[in-house]
Write a protein that holds these residues in place. Sequence first.
Motif, PDB file in Angstrom:
ATOM      1  N   ILE A 126       5.434  -1.331   5.753  1.00  9.12           N
ATOM      2  CA  ILE A 126       5.543  -1.177   4.294  1.00  9.12           C
ATOM      3  C   ILE A 126       4.784   0.048   3.813  1.00  9.12           C
ATOM      4  CG2 ILE A 126       4.900  -2.222   2.081  1.00  9.12           C
ATOM      5  CD1 ILE A 126       5.485  -4.959   3.469  1.00  9.12           C
ATOM      6  N   LEU A 127       3.577   0.228   4.310  1.00 12.50           N
ATOM      7  CA  LEU A 127       2.778   1.380   3.901  1.00 12.50           C
ATOM      8  C   LEU A 127       3.457   2.692   4.285  1.00 12.50           C
ATOM      9  CD1 LEU A 127      -0.733  -0.027   4.840  1.00 12.50           C
ATOM     10  CD2 LEU A 127      -0.074   0.742   2.552  1.00 12.50           C
ATOM     11  N   ARG A 128       4.072   2.718   5.447  1.00 13.00           N
ATOM     12  CA  ARG A 128       4.743   3.950   5.892  1.00 13.00           C
ATOM     13  C   ARG A 128       5.986   4.244   5.058  1.00 13.00           C
ATOM     14  NH1 ARG A 128       3.612   3.160  12.236  1.00 13.00           N
ATOM     15  NH2 ARG A 128       1.812   4.569  12.381  1.00 13.00           N
ATOM     16  N   ASN A 129       6.645   3.202   4.572  1.00 11.76           N
ATOM     17  CA  ASN A 129       7.873   3.398   3.814  1.00 11.76           C
ATOM     18  C   ASN A 129       7.634   3.618   2.323  1.00 11.76           C
ATOM     19  OD1 ASN A 129      10.667   2.899   5.350  1.00 11.76           O
ATOM     20  ND2 ASN A 129       9.067   1.727   6.368  1.00 11.76           N
ATOM     21  N   THR A 130       6.457   3.252   1.848  1.00 16.35           N
ATOM     22  CA  THR A 130       6.159   3.426   0.427  1.00 16.35           C
ATOM     23  C   THR A 130       5.221   4.603   0.149  1.00 16.35           C
ATOM     24  OG1 THR A 130       4.368   1.773   0.597  1.00 16.35           O
ATOM     25  CG2 THR A 130       6.532   0.994  -0.132  1.00 16.35           C
ATOM     26  N   ARG A 131       4.294   4.870   1.052  1.00 19.64           N
ATOM     27  CA  ARG A 131       3.323   5.969   0.888  1.00 19.64           C
ATOM     28  C   ARG A 131       2.685   5.958  -0.509  1.00 19.64           C
ATOM     29  NH1 ARG A 131       4.066   9.923   4.988  1.00 19.64           N
ATOM     30  NH2 ARG A 131       2.216  10.904   4.061  1.00 19.64           N
ATOM     31  N   PRO A 132       2.074   4.836  -0.906  1.00 20.90           N
ATOM     32  CA  PRO A 132       1.507   4.749  -2.261  1.00 20.90           C
ATOM     33  C   PRO A 132       0.244   5.598  -2.409  1.00 20.90           C
ATOM     34  CG  PRO A 132       0.863   2.847  -0.978  1.00 20.90           C
ATOM     35  CD  PRO A 132       1.811   3.627  -0.113  1.00 20.90           C
ATOM     36  N   GLU A 133      -0.039   5.958  -3.637  1.00 24.63           N
ATOM     37  CA  GLU A 133      -1.303   6.629  -3.935  1.00 24.63           C
ATOM     38  C   GLU A 133      -2.444   5.625  -4.013  1.00 24.63           C
ATOM     39  OE1 GLU A 133      -0.794   8.716  -7.585  1.00 24.63           O
ATOM     40  OE2 GLU A 133       1.083   9.669  -6.956  1.00 24.63           O
ATOM     41  N   LEU A 134      -2.141   4.449  -4.553  1.00 30.23           N
ATOM     42  CA  LEU A 134      -3.166   3.450  -4.831  1.00 30.23           C
ATOM     43  C   LEU A 134      -2.690   2.086  -4.343  1.00 30.23           C
ATOM     44  CD1 LEU A 134      -5.811   2.602  -6.247  1.00 30.23           C
ATOM     45  CD2 LEU A 134      -4.575   2.618  -8.412  1.00 30.23           C
ATOM     46  N   VAL A 135      -3.562   1.368  -3.624  1.00 31.33           N
ATOM     47  CA  VAL A 135      -3.237   0.035  -3.124  1.00 31.33           C
ATOM     48  C   VAL A 135      -4.243  -0.960  -3.686  1.00 31.33           C
ATOM     49  CG1 VAL A 135      -3.029  -1.445  -1.087  1.00 31.33           C
ATOM     50  CG2 VAL A 135      -2.200   0.910  -1.003  1.00 31.33           C
ATOM     51  N   TYR A 136      -3.726  -2.085  -4.187  1.00 32.31           N
ATOM     52  CA  TYR A 136      -4.552  -3.186  -4.673  1.00 32.31           C
ATOM     53  C   TYR A 136      -4.411  -4.348  -3.683  1.00 32.31           C
ATOM     54  CZ  TYR A 136      -3.824  -0.748  -9.167  1.00 32.31           C
ATOM     55  OH  TYR A 136      -3.734   0.181 -10.168  1.00 32.31           O
ATOM     56  N   THR A 137      -5.517  -4.961  -3.327  1.00 33.47           N
ATOM     57  CA  THR A 137      -5.475  -6.190  -2.555  1.00 33.47           C
ATOM     58  C   THR A 137      -6.634  -7.070  -3.011  1.00 33.47           C
ATOM     59  OG1 THR A 137      -5.231  -7.117  -0.327  1.00 33.47           O
ATOM     60  CG2 THR A 137      -6.837  -5.328  -0.593  1.00 33.47           C
TER      61      THR A 137
END
Length: 280
Positions: A126-137
């Motif tokens: 998922i991270l590789r396909n979205t490449r987000p600037e900011l991640v919330y967990t």
Amino acid sequence: MKLSQESAHIFVPDQTPLADALSRTTHLGIGAHPDDLEIMAAHGILECFGSREHWFTGVVVTDGAGSARSFAYHAHTDEQLKAVRRAEQLKAAYLGEYAAQFLLDHPSSAVKSVERAGVLADLVEILRNTRPELVYTHNLADKHDTHVAVALSVIAACRALEPSERPRRLLGGEVWRDLDWLCDADKVPLPLDRHEHLQSALLGVFDSQIAGGKRYDLATAGRRRANATYSESHGTDQHTALSWAMDLTPLMHAGEPDAYVADLLRRFEGDVAARIRRLR
């Protein structure tokens, strides 16, 4: 995309082709259960709502089978409740105009297991396909085991990426323990002043939780207002609603999570002790 669970599901509310939907993602929320995103990643949802430059994608890791239930939902089996919670999360994604919503459908027991290769593989994909600037967990001081396990999995997934592939920032938000105890310098403020009606609606779709015996809607709104007022003892309110986050960004690159939190606790202990000594 190849996800590890056959029952996993990806929903794109506006029916944009999947690759395009994911590539537009700027803010990514990764939560343990349906409704966690709408509590701890509300800042990202609101930042992206109505925008065509910023897009929020949600990830729910577990199947939601083990939820507490009573009243209208007391007779629901685990399978029935899973179906209800899945439908509720898709409603929230549509209402919040998410870029996409992932339902990974892992059992909670698998997420908490030391061997959680499937969870890690899904998150890396998922991270590789979205490449987000900011991640919330979730934050690492949360008292729910599954929440902490998800946060640790997110950290591990970020470390599995090349440094150039990692998000700019990783934040751990509040659900099953607030972060008011953090020293002010260690808190990340997430203002939630806008779209109060949308915040209420996003939590309101989770009827299985609210009518099932947990007033997350009222409790979350109350916490956000309390954070805004109690954030500053010598000034007037700067926000009408506020949530706190723990900055997990350094852990994407190095360090031990338990040592990182222990250092935050030591700073809090030092702040309290120093104030008492000064005023005694």
